[in-house]
Design a protein around this motif. Structure first.
Motif, PDB file in Angstrom:
ATOM      1  N   TYR A 179      19.615   4.238  15.644  1.00  0.00           N
ATOM      2  CA  TYR A 179      18.708   5.372  15.510  1.00  0.00           C
ATOM      3  C   TYR A 179      17.339   5.048  16.103  1.00  0.00           C
ATOM      4  O   TYR A 179      16.696   5.919  16.705  1.00  0.00           O
ATOM      5  N   CYS A 180      16.876   3.820  15.931  1.00  0.00           N
ATOM      6  CA  CYS A 180      15.609   3.410  16.560  1.00  0.00           C
ATOM      7  C   CYS A 180      15.714   3.531  18.078  1.00  0.00           C
ATOM      8  O   CYS A 180      14.791   4.027  18.746  1.00  0.00           O
ATOM      9  N   HIS A 181      16.819   3.073  18.610  1.00  0.00           N
ATOM     10  CA  HIS A 181      17.043   3.160  20.054  1.00  0.00           C
ATOM     11  C   HIS A 181      17.070   4.610  20.521  1.00  0.00           C
ATOM     12  O   HIS A 181      16.430   4.963  21.520  1.00  0.00           O
ATOM     13  N   ARG A 182      17.795   5.471  19.794  1.00  0.00           N
ATOM     14  CA  ARG A 182      17.915   6.865  20.228  1.00  0.00           C
ATOM     15  C   ARG A 182      16.570   7.573  20.188  1.00  0.00           C
ATOM     16  O   ARG A 182      16.253   8.358  21.086  1.00  0.00           O
ATOM     17  N   LEU A 183      15.763   7.307  19.163  1.00  0.00           N
ATOM     18  CA  LEU A 183      14.441   7.928  19.102  1.00  0.00           C
ATOM     19  C   LEU A 183      13.558   7.443  20.238  1.00  0.00           C
ATOM     20  O   LEU A 183      12.873   8.242  20.895  1.00  0.00           O
ATOM     21  N   ALA A 184      13.558   6.144  20.499  1.00  0.00           N
ATOM     22  CA  ALA A 184      12.742   5.603  21.595  1.00  0.00           C
ATOM     23  C   ALA A 184      13.194   6.158  22.934  1.00  0.00           C
ATOM     24  O   ALA A 184      12.373   6.495  23.800  1.00  0.00           O
ATOM     25  N   ASP A 185      14.493   6.264  23.131  1.00  0.00           N
ATOM     26  CA  ASP A 185      15.033   6.763  24.398  1.00  0.00           C
ATOM     27  C   ASP A 185      14.673   8.228  24.608  1.00  0.00           C
ATOM     28  O   ASP A 185      14.169   8.611  25.678  1.00  0.00           O
ATOM     29  N   ILE A 186      14.927   9.051  23.601  1.00  0.00           N
ATOM     30  CA  ILE A 186      14.668  10.483  23.759  1.00  0.00           C
ATOM     31  C   ILE A 186      13.175  10.762  23.900  1.00  0.00           C
ATOM     32  O   ILE A 186      12.750  11.537  24.764  1.00  0.00           O
ATOM     33  N   SER A 187      12.354  10.123  23.084  1.00  0.00           N
ATOM     34  CA  SER A 187      10.918  10.382  23.145  1.00  0.00           C
ATOM     35  C   SER A 187      10.317   9.893  24.457  1.00  0.00           C
ATOM     36  O   SER A 187       9.429  10.535  25.014  1.00  0.00           O
ATOM     37  N   SER A 188      10.798   8.770  24.974  1.00  0.00           N
ATOM     38  CA  SER A 188      10.250   8.264  26.239  1.00  0.00           C
ATOM     39  C   SER A 188      10.619   9.189  27.401  1.00  0.00           C
ATOM     40  O   SER A 188       9.798   9.418  28.293  1.00  0.00           O
ATOM     41  N   ARG A 189      11.816   9.744  27.382  1.00  0.00           N
ATOM     42  CA  ARG A 189      12.206  10.681  28.439  1.00  0.00           C
ATOM     43  C   ARG A 189      11.466  12.003  28.307  1.00  0.00           C
ATOM     44  O   ARG A 189      11.131  12.652  29.303  1.00  0.00           O
TER      45      ARG A 189
ATOM     46  N   SER B  89       7.615   2.104  22.593  1.00  0.00           N
ATOM     47  CA  SER B  89       8.060   3.033  21.555  1.00  0.00           C
ATOM     48  C   SER B  89       9.045   2.370  20.611  1.00  0.00           C
ATOM     49  O   SER B  89       8.945   2.510  19.386  1.00  0.00           O
ATOM     50  N   LYS B  90       9.992   1.634  21.166  1.00  0.00           N
ATOM     51  CA  LYS B  90      11.008   0.976  20.338  1.00  0.00           C
ATOM     52  C   LYS B  90      10.341  -0.016  19.380  1.00  0.00           C
ATOM     53  O   LYS B  90      10.685  -0.099  18.201  1.00  0.00           O
ATOM     54  N   ARG B  91       9.368  -0.758  19.884  1.00  0.00           N
ATOM     55  CA  ARG B  91       8.689  -1.751  19.061  1.00  0.00           C
ATOM     56  C   ARG B  91       7.934  -1.081  17.907  1.00  0.00           C
ATOM     57  O   ARG B  91       8.000  -1.531  16.759  1.00  0.00           O
TER      58      ARG B  91
END
Length: 242
Positions: A42-52, A83-85
């Motif tokens: 979930y951390c990865h998905r949030l970082a990925d979507i928000s960065s895009r 973002s992930k961090r």
């Protein structure tokens, strides 16, 4: 940046929230189901979507180029790392990641139990040594929160980050990751706080009852970034308590 990851173009606030323009009809429909987790996925998905979703946001570009230099183009992959961090740090403190419609929209909510203490002057100086613009931004946000909620701040919910996948148009996904938490905070009689990093995000949050209490300019007009000043909107909901 907190609570600001929305990237949309030429559509209304109600269409962003509900997936189409007839908001009065859609608000009568059930909110899509959500799932919550603190997992690495979930951390990865949030970082990925928000960065895009925010790769073209002026504030993200400014903060990234403060690290990499103004000549290097900013990419979603660059934003993803930071973002992930930050998300992992918030989750470790108790934040929840919530998604709707199989990650069409996703958000990071910090409950009252995870409210961190304000940074110390030594911590501000440590950040400023390498990233003075970001350090001033963090200081200004804390000052705005202090002015609004008081010192010490009461227990409150914080929307740290929210993003809609720019490639998805699922109806009600944004509403699903925001509205239940606003209702929960009101039931618990605690305020909600966020920072919106672009006008569209500000307007979406206003749709759910948030109001602007202060506008922060990352670069003062008498500073070296006079021509590049970027606004952010500090917003509160359920304050004074309803």
């Amino acid at each position: 940046m907190e609570g600001s990851a929305i990237a949309v173009t030429n559509i209304s606030v109600t269409s962003l929230v509900n997936g189409e323009h007839d908001s009065s009809r859609l608000r009568k429909q059930p909110v899509p189901p959500i799932t919550t987790s603190q997992s690495d996925e979930y951390c990865h998905r949030l970082a990925d979507i928000s960065s895009r979703a925010t790769v073209t946001d002026p504030l993200n570009i400014v903060f990234q180029q403060e690290k990499t230099g103004p000549s290097k183009p900013v990419t979603a992959d660059m934003i993803y790392i930071g973002s992930k961090r930050r998300i992992e740090t918030k989750v470790a403190a108790g934040a929840l990641i919530v998604e709707a419609c199989n990650f069409a929209a996703i958000a990071c909510w910090e409950p009252p139990s995870s409210n961190p203490p304000p940074l110390t002057e030594a911590q501000y100086q440590e950040i400023a040594a390498e990233r003075p613009v970001f350090a001033q931004f963090v200081r200004d946000i804390q000052n705005a929160q202090d002015a609004c909620l008081g010192v010490p701040a009461p227990r409150h919910w914080k929307l740290s980050l929210m993003a809609r996948d720019p490639e998805r148009k699922d109806k009600g996904a944004v509403r699903a990751v925001i509205e239940p938490f606003v209702a929960r905070a009101k039931k618990e009689r605690v305020p909600l706080w966020l920072v919106a990093g672009n006008p569209r995000a500000r307007d979406v949050y206003a749709y759910f009852g948030f109001r602007v209490v202060q506008v922060i300019w990352s670069f003062p007009k008498d500073g070296p970034w006079k021509e590049s000043s970027v606004p952010t909107w500090c917003m509160v909901c359920n304050w004074p308590l309803e």
